[in-house]
Motif scaffolding. Structure first.
Motif, PDB file in Angstrom:
ATOM      1  N   LYS A   1      -7.014  -3.416  -3.096  1.00 26.22           N
ATOM      2  CA  LYS A   1      -6.776  -2.602  -4.291  1.00 26.22           C
ATOM      3  C   LYS A   1      -7.625  -1.345  -4.273  1.00 26.22           C
ATOM      4  O   LYS A   1      -7.167  -0.251  -4.622  1.00 26.22           O
ATOM      5  N   ARG A   2      -8.898  -1.491  -3.842  1.00 27.83           N
ATOM      6  CA  ARG A   2      -9.809  -0.352  -3.817  1.00 27.83           C
ATOM      7  C   ARG A   2      -9.286   0.754  -2.912  1.00 27.83           C
ATOM      8  O   ARG A   2      -9.409   1.945  -3.225  1.00 27.83           O
ATOM      9  N   TYR A   3      -8.710   0.382  -1.785  1.00 26.53           N
ATOM     10  CA  TYR A   3      -8.195   1.368  -0.827  1.00 26.53           C
ATOM     11  C   TYR A   3      -6.702   1.632  -1.023  1.00 26.53           C
ATOM     12  O   TYR A   3      -6.090   2.348  -0.226  1.00 26.53           O
ATOM     13  N   ASP A   4      -6.118   1.039  -2.078  1.00 23.62           N
ATOM     14  CA  ASP A   4      -4.720   1.292  -2.449  1.00 23.62           C
ATOM     15  C   ASP A   4      -3.782   1.039  -1.263  1.00 23.62           C
ATOM     16  O   ASP A   4      -2.870   1.831  -0.992  1.00 23.62           O
TER      17      ASP A   4
ATOM     18  N   VAL B   1      -3.007  -8.469  -5.379  1.00 17.54           N
ATOM     19  CA  VAL B   1      -2.104  -7.395  -4.978  1.00 17.54           C
ATOM     20  C   VAL B   1      -0.825  -7.938  -4.366  1.00 17.54           C
ATOM     21  O   VAL B   1      -0.035  -7.192  -3.800  1.00 17.54           O
TER      22      VAL B   1
ATOM     23  N   ASN C   1      -1.410  -0.984  -0.859  1.00 21.35           N
ATOM     24  CA  ASN C   1       0.002  -1.193  -1.154  1.00 21.35           C
ATOM     25  C   ASN C   1       0.767   0.128  -1.280  1.00 21.35           C
ATOM     26  O   ASN C   1       1.998   0.137  -1.275  1.00 21.35           O
ATOM     27  N   ALA C   2       0.027   1.221  -1.374  1.00 19.99           N
ATOM     28  CA  ALA C   2       0.685   2.516  -1.590  1.00 19.99           C
ATOM     29  C   ALA C   2       0.531   3.482  -0.430  1.00 19.99           C
ATOM     30  O   ALA C   2       1.324   4.416  -0.305  1.00 19.99           O
TER      31      ALA C   2
END
Length: 256
Positions: A60-63, A207, A65-66
């Motif tokens: 999540k911190r490094y995003d 995530v 999933n995006a």
């Protein structure tokens, strides 16, 4: 690949880690207890474990999933690898011939879905009496560079490819719960629309879809292979060994 009597057991990250923490925080007492319960029935077994606080906060911190982030991918993988070692070491200490298998080394995804998994080594381990231990991980992705692969996606993929006979998902709940906190006995494509409002996400950072993601993956598996899966509380003493010894506990996910 027909494997008579093979069982695939997933242990959720919420059971073996504190998912409320931002960094990897294991629950060693739970890991050791579960390892002892598994030690009584480790023939024809494949284990998959979640990442919990060893993967979800980092992803999540490094995003991840995006976007593609090499540094974030490495940090996330190294974190889940630490958890895998804790679990494999505990299993071996309990007398289980466990070997860690990192999905980043054997899986290629495409747009977050498994495209190919090298199964020959896993099959050889099973045939030789070892217990492969896989986990949620960051894997190479043909479209995205890397993507987050959930253990909840690994389980049905392995079940279908290995033609497993028994699937268990050990979570921190007594199965899928209804509005009153009771365990829903069975979920099928026929009643999913009625119960899906009860199926929420994870309480901690997740995530990969939480409980809803688990149910959807297992419904798809039952539709394509007719395999029934069980979501049960692995945090309750005796449930893991009970499931491995043939008890049908928790919520059944089936075709009908």
């Amino acid at each position: 690949m027909k494997n008579k009597g093979i069982t695939i057991l997933k242990i959720g990250g919420s059971v073996i880690t504190d998912k409320g923490k931002d960094e990897g925080t294991a629950r060693p007492e739970e890991i050791e207890r579960i390892a002892r319960e598994i030690s009584g029935c480790d023939a024809g077994l494949v284990i998959v474990h979640g990442a919990g606080s060893f993967g979800h906060p980092q992803a999540k911190r490094y995003d991840l999933n995006a976007k593609f982030d090499p540094e974030g991918s490495i940090i996330t993988h190294n974190s889940v690898k630490k958890l895998n070692k804790l679990i494999v070491d505990a299993l071996n200490d309990a007398g289980v011939n466990a070997i860690g298998v990192h999905p980043i080394n054997c899986v290629v995804s495409e747009d977050t879905r498994i495209k190919d998994m090298y199964l020959e080594q896993i099959q050889a381990m099973i045939d030789s009496g070892f217990v492969p231990v896989l986990h949620g991980d960051v894997v190479m992705d043909r479209k995205l560079g890397t993507s987050v692969l959930s253990g909840d996606q690994i389980v049905p993929y392995l079940a279908a490819q290995l033609e497993a006979e028994r699937i268990g998902i050990g979570s921190a709940e007594n199965g899928v719960l209804d509005a009153n906190g009771g365990t829903i006995e069975r979920i099928t494509p026929g009643n999913f629309d009625q119960v899906k409002s009860f199926v929420s996400g994870s309480a901690g950072t997740d995530v990969t879809g939480g409980m809803l993601g688990k149910v959807l993956e297992l419904l798809n598996l039952s539709d394509s292979s007719n395999i029934t899966s069980y979501i049960f509380n692995a945090g309750q003493k005796g449930n893991v060994s009970g499931f491995l010894n043939g008890e049908n506990i928790g919520t059944a996910i089936s075709k009908a």
